[in-house]
Design a protein around this motif. Structure first.
Motif: not given
Lengths: 437, 437
Positions: B105-106, B108, B200
């Motif tokens: 994901d954004d 890591s 996140n």
């Protein structure tokens, strides 16, 4: 060396190099003091004497050599507590200049005795050997135009060369004094040196000294006759330390420090709102290793200053009381574990006091200024004169002539703008005080 | 990773390496909770199923490969905020193990989806990618006897390999679940990472997650079902600074800091004497350049923790109030110059909360412990489970088996003492939670 507070000097004080800086002129309003006519006359008469006139001329002729001495000494590093190399070199110069006897005392002050005819009194003329600059600082002198640049060149290496030149001038012209004159290169004037050199001169078994002329700073108008005293402490609260969650309930040294700062500053604020200017500063703090750990120590460095010994002792007592109160209260607050302890270490102790402007030494310095057609400026500072002043010995600090700036910074400079006037001034004050035969 | 507080751990917390450490088990007395019979039965039945038995055996056969995976991942450095290299490697391993889809994901996090049959729910099994060790730390694994030594080998690289082995076991034996299972390697669990990875996952546009099993720490008895929340601040008072004598009367940032500590700790002391354990620590302080200068800044780092979100918010408010009061009072005290300002920066925010022991996830974990003939230990810690717990999602953190020690130190070790039991445990909790087809 003393310097007048300017905005640039304030900014410079925030640089790491400034650690240990101690002195400062803060012109506090005092009533102007009249110069007694007899001192004006005394100085005028002294200045007329052929030997003195010869010495005045000699200082001018000596300029190339004085410049060489200044470069030579400036390029001999003299860091705090490590003045020995420069001390030995200065002693050699004093010997070569013709002093009757030259020796280093147990802290490496250079003492050069020039015997008087009467030998009933001793007058000291002194500059300090130490600089603020640590070992390894590049002290190579650079010249741009007529200005010399190097760390320590003005503060107080110029003072050392001025004192040396006065000795040379007296030798050259055969000037005789009634009192003994002790030419001194003193260690430990700066910062944590804490006036170590001059304090050693005034130890119980030290030389008998009747009058003290410190040469520090530039120009020829300023006369520091008041000693700004200071007390400095490093205070450290110590506990076991531990995890911020797991060990919660143990003493926290930062808690004690916070309380100490709070109690001290509340009381000190009231205490300093009246009377002689007295100041306090919690200046540096530290302690702790990680945001998730109760620290095992917390420390602060505190500076307190006053011209008044009573006020200085008074504010010191407020600090000590606050620290003990904080210690006790933090310990009462704990839920587990051992008590906090505190270590109170005095890292600076410069005595306060004043040489009254009516005392002959100050009157003579003022008369010399008037003779030289400058307005004498009576001022307060923390210099080597603090110690004799606190011992009841007449003492002043005067500049060595020329112009200087950026003291305590790597860009320090000194310009020989009629620097010989500095030696003339020192010689006149000295001869008046020591009595010329 | 969570660890039980021992004297050695406390000592270790004072080393610089520990900066950023966040978590800790502090066994707080809670009433023992009974295990509902139905979960005991559920686990017993699950464990009897042939595919599960095969998986159990497979974990033992897989030991040499699991050891190799552990060495391989441990020797792939994963410093705080620099987990990308390890993340990519872990993603490759997940792909090779047979996950249906694997992506970063954004931030890591590694996400490896294994689809269920019903797909109505998603269960996460997660270990964290990051270590506390900075770039350049020697992460070479050394073996002495059966014990493996390397920074990060237990915390939480062992967890990563356990999660990977569970995926491999399910693939190998063809176990099917009702719910989707999301195998996760999460970034930013440690210290200033501040649960960045798991936060996140729970962003508004993140995957739908119904149940969260974090794998962190060793052993097979501990079940962290309570999230120890923390707020951390770095607070900096700023003023113009100046000479301690010449500029006296301007604001002193250390004065404000002392006041802030005083007001905060006086109130916090009372606030924490009752209710759920709540702690505070003024942990690190600093500021100031020289004993003879009023500082231009003064700062502190403060840590506050509680299992209770209300208590954590309550003590946070006391800090904010104390800081503003100190700022105002120091400004009122000044005699000249500009006002102080203050910068309040939150450097840590870990949510609090608890998954009630009666919730099926906790019941199942307890039943698995009982089935494995160990006494389940319900505990509190600060782990990736904090975030789902605070979001109202059932979440626990459980160990990955074996024995470990010296977490967060260069001497960290892990010993494969029946480590396969860790995988068996994770598999059973996961299958109970995800529903085995």
């Amino acid at each position: 060396m003393p310097f007048v507070m300017k905005p640039t000097a304030v900014a410079a004080l925030l640089t790491p190099l400034l650690i240990g800086t101690a002195h400062l002129v803060q012109a506090q309003a005092e009533k102007p003091v009249a110069i007694d006519k007899r001192y004006e006359t005394e100085i005028q008469n002294l200045a007329k004497r052929p030997a003195v006139q010869s010495a005045f001329k000699f200082f001018m002729d000596l300029e190339p050599q004085t410049k060489q001495d200044l470069i030579n000494l400036t390029e001999t590093p003299s860091p705090p507590f490590k003045e020995q190399v420069r001390a030995r070199k200065y002693a050699d110069m004093m010997k070569a200049a013709g002093a009757d006897s030259v020796w280093l005392d147990d802290v490496s002050n250079v003492l050069a005795l020039r015997r008087g005819k009467g030998r009933q009194k001793t007058v000291v003329v002194e500059a300090h050997l130490d600089t603020v600059f640590p070992e390894g600082t590049n002290v190579k002198v650079k010249q741009k135009g007529d200005t010399l640049y190097a760390p320590g060149i003005g503060d107080d290496t110029r003072g050392l060369t001025a004192v040396l030149a006065v000795l040379k001038g007296m030798e050259k012209t055969g000037i005789e004094t009634d009192a003994d004159v002790l030419f001194v290169g003193a260690v430990g004037e700066e910062g944590l040196g804490d006036l170590r050199g001059v304090k050693n001169l005034f130890k119980p078994n030290g030389p008998k000294i009747d009058s003290y002329i410190a040469v520090d700073g530039d120009g020829i108008d300023e006369i520091t006759h008041r000693g700004l005293g200071s007390h400095r402490y490093r205070i450290t609260f110590k506990g076991p330390g531990g995890h911020s969650y797991g060990a919660f309930g143990i003493v926290n040294p930062h808690g004690a420090l916070g309380k100490a700062i709070y109690y001290f500053t509340q009381e000190a604020d009231k205490f300093t709102r009246e009377g002689v200017k007295t100041t306090y500063s919690v200046s540096v703090i530290g302690g702790g290793t990680s945001v998730n750990a109760i620290p095992y120590e917390s420390w602060m460095e505190v500076d307190m200053r006053s011209e008044s010994a009573d006020k200085l002792n008074g504010i010191d007592k407020l600090l000590q009381t606050a620290v003990q109160r904080a210690l006790n209260e933090e310990n009462q607050m704990k839920r587990s574990g051992p008590d906090l302890t505190v270590d109170v270490k005095q890292v600076g102790d410069r005595p306060s006091g004043r040489t009254e402007p009516t005392v002959p030494l100050v009157q003579r310095a003022m008369a010399v200024a008037k003779f030289m057609q400058v307005e004498p400026k009576l001022s307060v500072s923390s210099t080597d004169a603090n110690t004799p002043i606190a011992n009841g010995i007449p003492a002043i600090t005067i500049g060595s002539g020329g112009k200087g700036g950026n003291e305590h910074s790597l860009n320090e400079w000194w310009l020989n703008d009629k620097g010989y006037l500095g030696m003339q001034r020192v010689l006149l004050v000295l001869l008046a005080e020591a009595g010329m035969k």
